[in-house]
Scaffold this motif. Sequence first.
Motif, PDB file in Angstrom:
ATOM      1  N   VAL A  92      11.139  23.916  -6.625  1.00 33.94           N
ATOM      2  CA  VAL A  92      10.835  23.002  -5.714  1.00 33.94           C
ATOM      3  C   VAL A  92      10.043  23.022  -5.648  1.00 33.94           C
ATOM      4  CG1 VAL A  92      11.553  20.582  -4.951  1.00 33.94           C
ATOM      5  CG2 VAL A  92      13.796  22.179  -5.401  1.00 33.94           C
ATOM      6  N   THR A  93       8.813  22.413  -6.447  1.00 32.92           N
ATOM      7  CA  THR A  93       7.278  22.425  -6.742  1.00 32.92           C
ATOM      8  C   THR A  93       7.020  20.346  -5.748  1.00 32.92           C
ATOM      9  OG1 THR A  93       6.521  23.427  -8.439  1.00 32.92           O
ATOM     10  CG2 THR A  93       4.897  21.708  -7.660  1.00 32.92           C
ATOM     11  N   VAL A  94       6.343  20.979  -4.543  1.00 33.86           N
ATOM     12  CA  VAL A  94       6.313  19.404  -3.753  1.00 33.86           C
ATOM     13  C   VAL A  94       4.733  19.421  -3.936  1.00 33.86           C
ATOM     14  CG1 VAL A  94       5.906  18.384  -1.946  1.00 33.86           C
ATOM     15  CG2 VAL A  94       7.393  19.894  -2.658  1.00 33.86           C
ATOM     16  N   ALA A  95       4.089  18.091  -4.780  1.00 28.76           N
ATOM     17  CA  ALA A  95       3.069  17.414  -4.757  1.00 28.76           C
ATOM     18  C   ALA A  95       2.587  16.464  -3.951  1.00 28.76           C
ATOM     19  CB  ALA A  95       3.005  16.945  -6.782  1.00 28.76           C
ATOM     20  N   ALA A  96       3.021  17.171  -2.672  1.00 29.25           N
ATOM     21  CA  ALA A  96       2.304  15.796  -1.725  1.00 29.25           C
ATOM     22  C   ALA A  96       0.932  15.408  -1.606  1.00 29.25           C
ATOM     23  CB  ALA A  96       2.677  16.080  -0.523  1.00 29.25           C
ATOM     24  N   ALA A  97      -0.016  16.558  -2.289  1.00 21.39           N
ATOM     25  CA  ALA A  97      -1.726  16.279  -2.171  1.00 21.39           C
ATOM     26  C   ALA A  97      -2.310  17.787  -2.785  1.00 21.39           C
ATOM     27  CB  ALA A  97      -2.431  16.586  -1.042  1.00 21.39           C
ATOM     28  N   ASP A  98      -3.487  17.261  -2.928  1.00 17.28           N
ATOM     29  CA  ASP A  98      -3.884  18.614  -4.258  1.00 17.28           C
ATOM     30  C   ASP A  98      -4.221  19.554  -3.592  1.00 17.28           C
ATOM     31  OD1 ASP A  98      -4.495  16.291  -6.262  1.00 17.28           O
ATOM     32  OD2 ASP A  98      -6.282  15.871  -5.412  1.00 17.28           O
ATOM     33  N   GLY A  99      -4.141  20.391  -3.786  1.00 14.02           N
ATOM     34  CA  GLY A  99      -4.150  21.718  -3.458  1.00 14.02           C
ATOM     35  C   GLY A  99      -3.497  22.858  -4.742  1.00 14.02           C
TER      36      GLY A  99
ATOM     37  N   GLY B 197       7.058  14.108  -0.514  1.00 16.57           N
ATOM     38  CA  GLY B 197       6.073  13.630  -1.606  1.00 16.57           C
ATOM     39  C   GLY B 197       6.865  14.226  -3.312  1.00 16.57           C
ATOM     40  N   GLU B 198       6.098  13.704  -3.897  1.00 16.93           N
ATOM     41  CA  GLU B 198       6.576  13.456  -5.413  1.00 16.93           C
ATOM     42  C   GLU B 198       6.973  14.968  -5.899  1.00 16.93           C
ATOM     43  OE1 GLU B 198       5.694  13.663 -10.241  1.00 16.93           O
ATOM     44  OE2 GLU B 198       4.170  12.843  -8.365  1.00 16.93           O
ATOM     45  N   VAL B 199       8.717  15.295  -5.909  1.00 14.54           N
ATOM     46  CA  VAL B 199       9.459  16.883  -6.259  1.00 14.54           C
ATOM     47  C   VAL B 199       9.333  17.239  -8.179  1.00 14.54           C
ATOM     48  CG1 VAL B 199      10.216  17.128  -4.330  1.00 14.54           C
ATOM     49  CG2 VAL B 199      11.007  16.566  -5.884  1.00 14.54           C
ATOM     50  N   VAL B 200       9.098  18.532  -8.213  1.00 11.08           N
ATOM     51  CA  VAL B 200       9.432  18.359  -9.931  1.00 11.08           C
ATOM     52  C   VAL B 200       9.871  20.010 -10.218  1.00 11.08           C
ATOM     53  CG1 VAL B 200       8.112  19.537 -11.876  1.00 11.08           C
ATOM     54  CG2 VAL B 200       7.022  17.948 -10.580  1.00 11.08           C
ATOM     55  N   VAL B 201      11.428  19.919 -10.943  1.00 12.10           N
ATOM     56  CA  VAL B 201      12.295  20.767 -10.164  1.00 12.10           C
ATOM     57  C   VAL B 201      12.307  21.572 -11.452  1.00 12.10           C
ATOM     58  CG1 VAL B 201      14.884  21.617 -10.129  1.00 12.10           C
ATOM     59  CG2 VAL B 201      13.547  19.788  -9.204  1.00 12.10           C
ATOM     60  N   SER B 202      12.166  23.301 -11.231  1.00 11.02           N
ATOM     61  CA  SER B 202      12.457  23.623 -12.357  1.00 11.02           C
ATOM     62  C   SER B 202      12.947  25.303 -12.618  1.00 11.02           C
ATOM     63  CB  SER B 202      10.635  24.689 -13.365  1.00 11.02           C
ATOM     64  OG  SER B 202      10.345  24.831 -11.977  1.00 11.02           O
ATOM     65  N   GLY B 203      13.313  26.259 -12.775  1.00 13.16           N
ATOM     66  CA  GLY B 203      13.856  27.721 -12.602  1.00 13.16           C
ATOM     67  C   GLY B 203      15.535  27.349 -12.631  1.00 13.16           C
ATOM     68  N   SER B 204      16.372  28.452 -13.032  1.00 15.78           N
ATOM     69  CA  SER B 204      17.727  28.309 -12.877  1.00 15.78           C
ATOM     70  C   SER B 204      18.293  27.508 -11.811  1.00 15.78           C
ATOM     71  CB  SER B 204      17.566  29.791 -12.879  1.00 15.78           C
ATOM     72  OG  SER B 204      18.192  30.177 -11.155  1.00 15.78           O
ATOM     73  N   SER B 205      19.330  27.557 -12.261  1.00 11.23           N
ATOM     74  CA  SER B 205      20.735  26.143 -11.550  1.00 11.23           C
ATOM     75  C   SER B 205      21.153  27.279 -10.343  1.00 11.23           C
ATOM     76  CB  SER B 205      21.499  26.464 -12.185  1.00 11.23           C
ATOM     77  OG  SER B 205      22.542  26.992 -13.229  1.00 11.23           O
ATOM     78  N   ASP B 206      21.245  27.655 -10.021  1.00 10.73           N
ATOM     79  CA  ASP B 206      21.255  29.020  -8.988  1.00 10.73           C
ATOM     80  C   ASP B 206      19.715  30.035  -8.360  1.00 10.73           C
ATOM     81  OD1 ASP B 206      23.709  29.963  -9.507  1.00 10.73           O
ATOM     82  OD2 ASP B 206      23.000  31.579 -11.119  1.00 10.73           O
TER      83      ASP B 206
ATOM     84  N   GLY C 151       0.811  -1.372   0.121  1.00 10.12           N
ATOM     85  CA  GLY C 151       0.227  -0.147   0.075  1.00 10.12           C
ATOM     86  C   GLY C 151       0.931   1.307  -0.034  1.00 10.12           C
ATOM     87  N   GLY C 152       2.091   1.167   0.151  1.00  7.20           N
ATOM     88  CA  GLY C 152       2.852   2.597   0.412  1.00  7.20           C
ATOM     89  C   GLY C 152       3.923   2.695  -0.650  1.00  7.20           C
ATOM     90  N   VAL C 153       3.757   1.188  -1.911  1.00  4.82           N
ATOM     91  CA  VAL C 153       4.533   1.770  -2.964  1.00  4.82           C
ATOM     92  C   VAL C 153       5.614   3.202  -3.413  1.00  4.82           C
ATOM     93  CG1 VAL C 153       5.026   1.139  -5.428  1.00  4.82           C
ATOM     94  CG2 VAL C 153       4.659  -0.778  -3.545  1.00  4.82           C
ATOM     95  N   GLY C 154       3.411   3.934  -3.620  1.00  2.36           N
ATOM     96  CA  GLY C 154       3.879   4.815  -4.299  1.00  2.36           C
ATOM     97  C   GLY C 154       4.798   6.152  -3.038  1.00  2.36           C
ATOM     98  N   VAL C 155       4.799   5.865  -1.945  1.00  4.11           N
ATOM     99  CA  VAL C 155       5.174   6.812  -1.425  1.00  4.11           C
ATOM    100  C   VAL C 155       6.761   7.093  -1.276  1.00  4.11           C
ATOM    101  CG1 VAL C 155       5.722   7.503   1.281  1.00  4.11           C
ATOM    102  CG2 VAL C 155       3.638   6.905   0.269  1.00  4.11           C
ATOM    103  N   GLY C 156       7.242   5.055  -0.944  1.00  3.77           N
ATOM    104  CA  GLY C 156       8.439   4.852  -1.950  1.00  3.77           C
ATOM    105  C   GLY C 156       9.010   5.408  -3.437  1.00  3.77           C
ATOM    106  N   GLN C 157       8.083   5.062  -4.060  1.00  6.44           N
ATOM    107  CA  GLN C 157       8.581   5.588  -5.540  1.00  6.44           C
ATOM    108  C   GLN C 157       8.749   7.395  -5.269  1.00  6.44           C
ATOM    109  OE1 GLN C 157       9.513   3.547  -7.794  1.00  6.44           O
ATOM    110  NE2 GLN C 157      11.231   5.171  -8.865  1.00  6.44           N
ATOM    111  N   ALA C 158       7.824   7.660  -4.747  1.00  4.80           N
ATOM    112  CA  ALA C 158       8.037   9.050  -4.706  1.00  4.80           C
ATOM    113  C   ALA C 158       9.528   9.816  -3.546  1.00  4.80           C
ATOM    114  CB  ALA C 158       6.951   9.848  -4.300  1.00  4.80           C
ATOM    115  N   SER C 159       9.462   8.965  -2.705  1.00  2.92           N
ATOM    116  CA  SER C 159      10.188   9.297  -1.980  1.00  2.92           C
ATOM    117  C   SER C 159      12.185   9.592  -2.676  1.00  2.92           C
ATOM    118  CB  SER C 159      10.916   8.722  -0.051  1.00  2.92           C
ATOM    119  OG  SER C 159      10.431   7.451  -0.976  1.00  2.92           O
TER     120      SER C 159
END
Length: 414
Positions: A186-193, A173-182, A73-81
């Motif tokens: 980091v967007t964290v998609a932990a829940a609907d919001g 939660g799941e993270v998505v990285v954008s923006g510059s290298s400096d 039941g926690g595979v998704g949590v493990g994969q995201a981390s």
Amino acid sequence: MSPSPRRATPTLVALGVLLALVAALLVWQRPWASQDPSAAADDSDLDARLRSQLTSATAATDAAGWAAEFGPGGVGVGQASWEAREALGVDDATLTLLSVGAAPDRDDGTRSAVIRVSWTTTDDALLGPAEQVTATVAARVRSAAGTNEVDVLGFGPRDGGSASDPLPLWLAGEVVVSGSSDVPVVTVAAADGPGVPEAAALTAVGQAQVTALTGSSSRAAVIVPSRAQDAAALLGRAPDALGPVAGVTTSLPGVGSPVVVLNPGEFARMDPRGSQIVVTHELTHALTDVVGTTAPTWLVEGFADWVALHDDTAPLATSAGALLTQVAQSGPPDALPTDEDLAGPTSGAAYQGAWLSVVVLARDHGGDEAVLQVYRAVAGGAPVEQALAAVGTSVAELTAQWRDYLVYSASTVS
């Protein structure tokens, strides 16, 4: 004559058969038993099973091995981390069970476990390298239905924790990285919001504003959770602790550069101008190496707004309306804003006052270069009186000039 024995009528026979069938059906279906298979699980050794899974996860060398130890039941949590680990450069992650609740404490049959987490980051980590870091977190766990495993369903700040126990970013939660290298975003998609969909664009503008005015070449990061309670978790605060605060600049465990954590609930209420001011203000803190210094708060906050509003064309009534209304009604404050003022119920007016003190410093004592000279000196550890003396003024003189400016401005703003 003795009475003759009574014989069962056909109706009674049928009723007896019906009752027997109902009883058999009840025994077979057992409606008094829970329909949740996990409720029937044997939890007597849940502690030992969870401890074993966390030990195995620590030893895992790939995503599949790591995620499998979070239970079916926690595979998704493990994969995201695991994916967050790779994105953020997290290395040598260790999970150690400290305690687990004696019984389920929620309707979904889960209980809380307390886990010690330690890790390092690689030299080329997105948010900068860090030495070994240790944090204590809470996890939601329960016996997995139909198996001998334990589901690890998510992480959060431990109950009774403090600001020293923020939720590690890579466990949020799941993270998505954008923006510059400096200045990565980091967007964290932990829940609907609501999140802050425009965060990358706001950050790019804010970084350009800070760099153009201050010449800073420092690194920072902007963290964008989905909800206000997720922002609070990353800061190690209670779910409702942020209130109307739209952004916080701080340091986080395992992050080598200052971070700005945005509060999505507040951004959803702001117009584009207000959103940009907040992001530029917070990036000024993060990119000018002032986090953790002893610089006076009125100068730190005033300078950040001075950068954010430097090229703003809105009238003073818009940018300082709360303070000027207060001055028109009861006169100017006796002193520059204190820490208590900036954290109190009239903090909006106090922030405006801090900003206008820097505006007066620039107007009367040497323009932008004087402001930058004072700020850099104080951020570097110089006493504020010494820094002000270098541009020909003092706290007392600046305060008097500021009070006069507030009175004049309040009289001219309708």
